[in-house]
Design a protein around this motif. Structure first.
Motif, PDB file in Angstrom:
ATOM      1  N   VAL A   1       0.824  -1.218   0.000  1.00 15.29           N
ATOM      2  CA  VAL A   1       0.000   0.000   0.000  1.00 15.29           C
ATOM      3  C   VAL A   1       0.849   1.255   0.000  1.00 15.29           C
ATOM      4  N   ARG A   2       2.122   1.162   0.051  1.00 17.41           N
ATOM      5  CA  ARG A   2       3.017   2.273   0.354  1.00 17.41           C
ATOM      6  C   ARG A   2       3.189   3.369  -0.701  1.00 17.41           C
ATOM      7  N   PRO A   3       2.402   3.522  -1.716  1.00 18.63           N
ATOM      8  CA  PRO A   3       2.719   4.550  -2.701  1.00 18.63           C
ATOM      9  C   PRO A   3       2.672   5.978  -2.136  1.00 18.63           C
ATOM     10  N   GLN A   4       2.024   6.176  -0.978  1.00 17.28           N
ATOM     11  CA  GLN A   4       2.018   7.512  -0.380  1.00 17.28           C
ATOM     12  C   GLN A   4       3.348   7.777   0.313  1.00 17.28           C
ATOM     13  N   ALA A   5       3.535   8.989   0.776  1.00 13.91           N
ATOM     14  CA  ALA A   5       4.833   9.405   1.311  1.00 13.91           C
ATOM     15  C   ALA A   5       5.222   8.737   2.618  1.00 13.91           C
ATOM     16  N   GLY A   6       4.287   8.530   3.523  1.00 15.63           N
ATOM     17  CA  GLY A   6       4.684   8.059   4.837  1.00 15.63           C
ATOM     18  C   GLY A   6       3.843   6.922   5.361  1.00 15.63           C
ATOM     19  N   VAL A   7       4.419   6.202   6.316  1.00 18.20           N
ATOM     20  CA  VAL A   7       3.714   5.122   6.979  1.00 18.20           C
ATOM     21  C   VAL A   7       4.153   5.095   8.440  1.00 18.20           C
ATOM     22  N   THR A   8       3.214   4.825   9.310  1.00 20.48           N
ATOM     23  CA  THR A   8       3.517   4.608  10.716  1.00 20.48           C
ATOM     24  C   THR A   8       2.607   3.511  11.224  1.00 20.48           C
ATOM     25  N   TRP A   9       2.942   2.924  12.362  1.00 23.01           N
ATOM     26  CA  TRP A   9       2.150   1.801  12.857  1.00 23.01           C
ATOM     27  C   TRP A   9       2.265   1.709  14.368  1.00 23.01           C
ATOM     28  N   ILE A  10       1.290   1.011  14.950  1.00 25.13           N
ATOM     29  CA  ILE A  10       1.349   0.652  16.362  1.00 25.13           C
ATOM     30  C   ILE A  10       0.916  -0.810  16.476  1.00 25.13           C
ATOM     31  N   ALA A  11       1.368  -1.460  17.522  1.00 26.84           N
ATOM     32  CA  ALA A  11       0.949  -2.830  17.805  1.00 26.84           C
ATOM     33  C   ALA A  11      -0.303  -2.763  18.678  1.00 26.84           C
ATOM     34  N   VAL A  12      -1.352  -3.502  18.275  1.00 26.01           N
ATOM     35  CA  VAL A  12      -2.612  -3.501  19.035  1.00 26.01           C
ATOM     36  C   VAL A  12      -3.050  -4.938  19.298  1.00 26.01           C
ATOM     37  N   ASP A  13      -3.713  -5.128  20.438  1.00 28.48           N
ATOM     38  CA  ASP A  13      -4.242  -6.456  20.751  1.00 28.48           C
ATOM     39  C   ASP A  13      -5.511  -6.691  19.928  1.00 28.48           C
ATOM     40  N   GLN A  14      -6.004  -7.921  19.944  1.00 25.82           N
ATOM     41  CA  GLN A  14      -7.143  -8.296  19.100  1.00 25.82           C
ATOM     42  C   GLN A  14      -8.398  -7.503  19.464  1.00 25.82           C
ATOM     43  N   ALA A  15      -8.654  -7.285  20.743  1.00 22.91           N
ATOM     44  CA  ALA A  15      -9.856  -6.545  21.160  1.00 22.91           C
ATOM     45  C   ALA A  15      -9.816  -5.102  20.649  1.00 22.91           C
ATOM     46  N   THR A  16      -8.652  -4.458  20.743  1.00 19.38           N
ATOM     47  CA  THR A  16      -8.506  -3.080  20.252  1.00 19.38           C
ATOM     48  C   THR A  16      -8.673  -3.039  18.742  1.00 19.38           C
ATOM     49  N   LEU A  17      -8.089  -3.999  18.028  1.00 23.25           N
ATOM     50  CA  LEU A  17      -8.218  -4.052  16.577  1.00 23.25           C
ATOM     51  C   LEU A  17      -9.669  -4.272  16.167  1.00 23.25           C
ATOM     52  N   ASP A  18     -10.361  -5.200  16.831  1.00 22.92           N
ATOM     53  CA  ASP A  18     -11.765  -5.467  16.501  1.00 22.92           C
ATOM     54  C   ASP A  18     -12.616  -4.214  16.702  1.00 22.92           C
ATOM     55  N   LEU A  19     -12.409  -3.508  17.810  1.00 22.12           N
ATOM     56  CA  LEU A  19     -13.176  -2.294  18.087  1.00 22.12           C
ATOM     57  C   LEU A  19     -12.866  -1.215  17.055  1.00 22.12           C
ATOM     58  N   PHE A  20     -11.587  -1.066  16.704  1.00 20.36           N
ATOM     59  CA  PHE A  20     -11.204  -0.092  15.685  1.00 20.36           C
ATOM     60  C   PHE A  20     -11.884  -0.399  14.352  1.00 20.36           C
ATOM     61  N   MET A  21     -11.832  -1.655  13.924  1.00 19.10           N
ATOM     62  CA  MET A  21     -12.411  -2.031  12.632  1.00 19.10           C
ATOM     63  C   MET A  21     -13.928  -1.854  12.631  1.00 19.10           C
ATOM     64  N   GLU A  22     -14.553  -2.055  13.754  1.00 17.07           N
ATOM     65  CA  GLU A  22     -16.003  -1.877  13.866  1.00 17.07           C
ATOM     66  C   GLU A  22     -16.392  -0.395  13.809  1.00 17.07           C
TER      67      GLU A  22
END
Length: 175
Positions: A124-145
């Motif tokens: 997906v990297r064609p844009q200028a920047g990327v950053t990330w954080i590590a999240v647990d499954q519950a946090t990821l599920d809530l974010f995606m929802e």
């Protein structure tokens, strides 16, 4: 003769006192430092500023922010995933906020990392920047929802900020 001498001395003293009073009055009007008996002016002159101090011009703020998910480090005992933000422009950090403005997640700018061709960072990297954080499954599920109700605030360099929608890149870990 004694009287004449005393009169002359008195006149000289009077002239000196009046002269000193006038001198202080003139100095007090022209210099606020001289008016304050507790502050003494410096004997050395301050150097004149000949060059203005350096100030960084603002870098362009992001105009779009997309997100993706990758598998986390296989050695992570918490089995966290990487939630990634892809952006154009420049920022020194991001805050994901809910509809009330409460901070849900913080993304500092991540350092370099090693990502294989199967990862979203590579795909997906064609844009200028990327950053990330590590999240647990519950946090990821809530974010995606709830990501459609969230906004992302990009913090500019050296100042400023912009609030943007979060766009799903559609990229998820490959099987």
């Amino acid at each position: 003769m004694n009287l004449r001498f005393l009169a002359t001395v008195a006149i000289v003293i009077l002239v000196l006192v009046v002269g000193v009073v006038l001198l202080y009055a003139v100095r007090a009007r022209s210099s606020p430092v001289a008016a304050s008996p507790s502050v003494r002016p410096s004997a050395t002159a301050s150097p004149e500023v000949t060059k203005p101090p350096f100030t960084q011009a603002p870098l362009p703020l992001p105009t779009t922010v997309r997100w993706a998910v990758d598998r986390g480090n296989p050695d992570d005992p918490q089995h966290r995933s990487f939630l990634e933000l892809f952006f154009d422009g420049a920022a020194y950090g991001f805050r994901v906020v809910d509809a009330s403005g409460n901070v849900v997640l913080r993304f500092p700018i991540a350092g370099s990392g090693i990502f294989g061709p199967e990862t979203c960072v590579a795909r997906v990297r064609p844009q200028a920047g990327v950053t990330w954080i590590a999240v647990d499954q519950a946090t990821l599920d809530l974010f995606m929802e709830r990501y459609r109700t969230y906004r992302v605030v990009a913090e500019g360099i050296p100042a400023g900020e912009v609030t943007l929608d979060l766009i799903d890149s559609g990229c998820r870990p490959t099987a």
